[in-house]
Design a protein around this motif. Structure first.
Motif, PDB file in Angstrom:
ATOM      1  N   GLU A   8       0.890  -1.217  -0.080  1.00 36.32           N
ATOM      2  CA  GLU A   8       0.032  -0.075   0.132  1.00 36.32           C
ATOM      3  C   GLU A   8       0.921   1.202   0.120  1.00 36.32           C
ATOM      4  N   VAL A   9       0.600   2.300  -0.973  1.00 33.50           N
ATOM      5  CA  VAL A   9       1.256   3.338  -1.222  1.00 33.50           C
ATOM      6  C   VAL A   9       0.759   4.788  -0.162  1.00 33.50           C
ATOM      7  N   GLY A  10       1.707   5.398   0.247  1.00 34.70           N
ATOM      8  CA  GLY A  10       1.298   6.495   0.884  1.00 34.70           C
ATOM      9  C   GLY A  10       2.250   7.787   0.904  1.00 34.70           C
ATOM     10  N   ILE A  11       2.289   8.470   2.037  1.00 34.13           N
ATOM     11  CA  ILE A  11       3.010   9.533   1.899  1.00 34.13           C
ATOM     12  C   ILE A  11       3.323   9.919   3.608  1.00 34.13           C
ATOM     13  N   LEU A  12       4.804   9.860   3.709  1.00 32.49           N
ATOM     14  CA  LEU A  12       5.228   9.636   5.045  1.00 32.49           C
ATOM     15  C   LEU A  12       5.045  11.120   5.879  1.00 32.49           C
ATOM     16  N   HIS A  13       4.381  11.171   7.017  1.00 35.80           N
ATOM     17  CA  HIS A  13       4.181  12.522   7.971  1.00 35.80           C
ATOM     18  C   HIS A  13       5.460  12.507   8.786  1.00 35.80           C
ATOM     19  N   GLN A  14       5.574  11.317   9.435  1.00 38.14           N
ATOM     20  CA  GLN A  14       6.957  11.476  10.393  1.00 38.14           C
ATOM     21  C   GLN A  14       7.107   9.958  10.955  1.00 38.14           C
ATOM     22  N   ARG A  15       8.502   9.847  11.452  1.00 34.94           N
ATOM     23  CA  ARG A  15       8.925   8.482  12.043  1.00 34.94           C
ATOM     24  C   ARG A  15       9.287   9.007  13.250  1.00 34.94           C
ATOM     25  N   TYR A  16       8.858   8.254  14.325  1.00 28.72           N
ATOM     26  CA  TYR A  16       9.067   8.648  15.878  1.00 28.72           C
ATOM     27  C   TYR A  16       9.425   7.366  16.565  1.00 28.72           C
ATOM     28  N   LYS A  17       9.885   7.598  17.943  1.00 22.96           N
ATOM     29  CA  LYS A  17       9.890   6.474  18.779  1.00 22.96           C
ATOM     30  C   LYS A  17      10.640   5.300  18.226  1.00 22.96           C
ATOM     31  N   ARG A  18      11.375   5.398  17.177  1.00 26.74           N
ATOM     32  CA  ARG A  18      12.131   4.509  16.619  1.00 26.74           C
ATOM     33  C   ARG A  18      11.368   3.596  15.865  1.00 26.74           C
ATOM     34  N   PHE A  19      10.225   2.957  16.389  1.00 31.53           N
ATOM     35  CA  PHE A  19       9.427   1.960  15.761  1.00 31.53           C
ATOM     36  C   PHE A  19       8.405   2.200  15.185  1.00 31.53           C
ATOM     37  N   LEU A  20       7.893   3.493  15.243  1.00 34.79           N
ATOM     38  CA  LEU A  20       6.595   3.856  14.671  1.00 34.79           C
ATOM     39  C   LEU A  20       6.773   5.053  13.544  1.00 34.79           C
ATOM     40  N   ALA A  21       5.834   5.117  12.693  1.00 33.67           N
ATOM     41  CA  ALA A  21       5.679   6.237  11.492  1.00 33.67           C
ATOM     42  C   ALA A  21       4.301   6.378  11.354  1.00 33.67           C
ATOM     43  N   ASP A  22       4.022   7.662  11.085  1.00 28.08           N
ATOM     44  CA  ASP A  22       2.603   8.039  10.528  1.00 28.08           C
ATOM     45  C   ASP A  22       2.397   8.420   9.235  1.00 28.08           C
ATOM     46  N   ILE A  23       1.715   7.838   8.419  1.00 24.20           N
ATOM     47  CA  ILE A  23       1.708   7.495   7.196  1.00 24.20           C
ATOM     48  C   ILE A  23       0.052   8.142   6.649  1.00 24.20           C
ATOM     49  N   GLU A  24       0.014   8.967   5.644  1.00 29.39           N
ATOM     50  CA  GLU A  24      -1.375   9.282   4.796  1.00 29.39           C
ATOM     51  C   GLU A  24      -1.342   8.391   3.676  1.00 29.39           C
ATOM     52  N   PHE A  25      -2.114   7.369   3.731  1.00 27.16           N
ATOM     53  CA  PHE A  25      -2.139   6.386   2.555  1.00 27.16           C
ATOM     54  C   PHE A  25      -3.240   6.891   1.398  1.00 27.16           C
ATOM     55  N   ALA A  26      -2.897   6.563   0.146  1.00 28.23           N
ATOM     56  CA  ALA A  26      -3.527   6.992  -1.081  1.00 28.23           C
ATOM     57  C   ALA A  26      -4.983   6.492  -0.729  1.00 28.23           C
ATOM     58  N   ALA A  27      -5.109   5.419  -0.376  1.00 32.96           N
ATOM     59  CA  ALA A  27      -6.392   4.706  -0.267  1.00 32.96           C
ATOM     60  C   ALA A  27      -7.368   5.657   0.676  1.00 32.96           C
ATOM     61  N   GLN A  28      -6.929   6.314   1.593  1.00 35.61           N
ATOM     62  CA  GLN A  28      -7.681   7.106   2.508  1.00 35.61           C
ATOM     63  C   GLN A  28      -6.786   8.485   2.726  1.00 35.61           C
ATOM     64  N   PRO A  29      -7.182   9.178   1.824  1.00 36.79           N
ATOM     65  CA  PRO A  29      -6.387  10.642   1.995  1.00 36.79           C
ATOM     66  C   PRO A  29      -7.001  11.313   3.163  1.00 36.79           C
ATOM     67  N   GLN A  30      -6.163  12.143   3.645  1.00 34.98           N
ATOM     68  CA  GLN A  30      -6.563  13.184   4.909  1.00 34.98           C
ATOM     69  C   GLN A  30      -6.472  12.300   5.979  1.00 34.98           C
ATOM     70  N   SER A  31      -6.492  10.981   5.909  1.00 36.68           N
ATOM     71  CA  SER A  31      -6.648   9.962   7.233  1.00 36.68           C
ATOM     72  C   SER A  31      -5.140   9.950   7.628  1.00 36.68           C
ATOM     73  N   ILE A  32      -4.556   9.968   8.782  1.00 39.70           N
ATOM     74  CA  ILE A  32      -3.168   9.336   9.126  1.00 39.70           C
ATOM     75  C   ILE A  32      -3.156   7.988   9.923  1.00 39.70           C
ATOM     76  N   GLU A  33      -2.356   7.152   9.448  1.00 40.26           N
ATOM     77  CA  GLU A  33      -2.416   5.991  10.230  1.00 40.26           C
ATOM     78  C   GLU A  33      -0.777   5.495  10.655  1.00 40.26           C
ATOM     79  N   THR A  34      -1.162   4.913  11.800  1.00 42.09           N
ATOM     80  CA  THR A  34       0.439   4.645  12.545  1.00 42.09           C
ATOM     81  C   THR A  34       0.894   3.049  12.189  1.00 42.09           C
TER      82      THR A  34
END
Length: 239
Positions: A8-34
């Motif tokens: 699944e493709v998306g755009i990175l918002h941030q990587r944090y706490k080493r093991f986590l990243a927040d991404i906005e996926f193309a299938a769900q625009p405007q929605s951020i998923e960890t």
């Protein structure tokens, strides 16, 4: 190696706490998923907000985060493998295919074998028809500056320990190999990162003088999979 299912493709918002990243996926625009970030390194140049990214999806209902960050593409359109576990898979395929001609005599390769006085695990253990053994430690290279791939991307006592363990295997008469898998499409050679961890760079030089071998693999990376394509130069020096 090929990904089992489409990523699944998306755009990175941030990587944090080493093991986590927040991404906005193309299938769900405007929605951020960890998602899970399977990389403990500094990830310098690999995790800038706005990078295009690809994630695998697990069917395991017990997982807290169903998606795993696999790939990124930087603003120069270079492909980067984020999941460091993929390096061992790519290295194993290359070894079994005889891509590194200097190691072609070893026709059986076993993953994650215990070895050494500290009961460590070697990434790949090769055996030849004559009973000779080859111990291969695999490192994922994602830090690239001016087309040079560097390892490590942060000070690493563990990485030095791995070099020293290879030295011990060489002292016992076995082949011992440090294998850098360049998981970044922008590199054409590899160096130990003396500007980041000079102790590691010196350990590599000392190990090479004692017979430890150093190789690097180039890779072809896309959303379908990752494969080793050839051997890159490894440059060891005090500079």
């Amino acid at each position: 190696m090929q990904f089992n299912k489409p990523l699944e493709v998306g755009i990175l918002h941030q990587r944090y706490k080493r093991f986590l990243a927040d991404i906005e996926f193309a299938a769900q625009p405007q929605s951020i998923e960890t998602v899970h970030c399977p990389n403990t390194g500094a990830m310098t140049g690999c995790a800038e907000p706005g990078y295009k990214v690809w994630c695998s999806v697990s069917d395991n209902p017990k997982r807290k985060y169903a998606k795993t960050w696999e790939l990124a593409q930087n603003f120069a359109s270079d492909w980067i493998v984020i999941n460091t576990q993929r390096a061992n898979q790519v290295a194993g395929e290359a070894l079994q295919q005889g891509l590194i001609t200097e190691l072609a005599e070893f026709n059986e390769w076993l993953a994650e074998q215990r070895y050494g006085e500290q009961n460590s695990r070697i990434d790949w253990l090769g055996e030849s028809n004559t009973g000779a053994k080859c111990y291969v430690e695999v490192k994922s290279v994602t830090l690239v500056e001016q087309q040079c791939g560097y390892f490590p991307d942060t000070v690493s006592a563990r990485a030095i320990k791995h070099v020293q363990e290879l030295e011990h295997m060489r002292e016992q008469g076995h082949r011992a190999v440090m294998l850098y898998v360049c998981m970044h499409s922008g590199a054409d050679h590899v160096k130990p990162a003396a500007h980041i961890d000079p102790k590691y760079a010196n350990a590599c030089i000392n190990a090479a003088q004692k017979g430890v071998e150093f190789y690097a693999l180039s890779t072809d990376i896309n959303e379908q999979g990752i494969r080793a394509t050839g051997v890159l130069p490894v440059m060891l020096s005090h500079e």
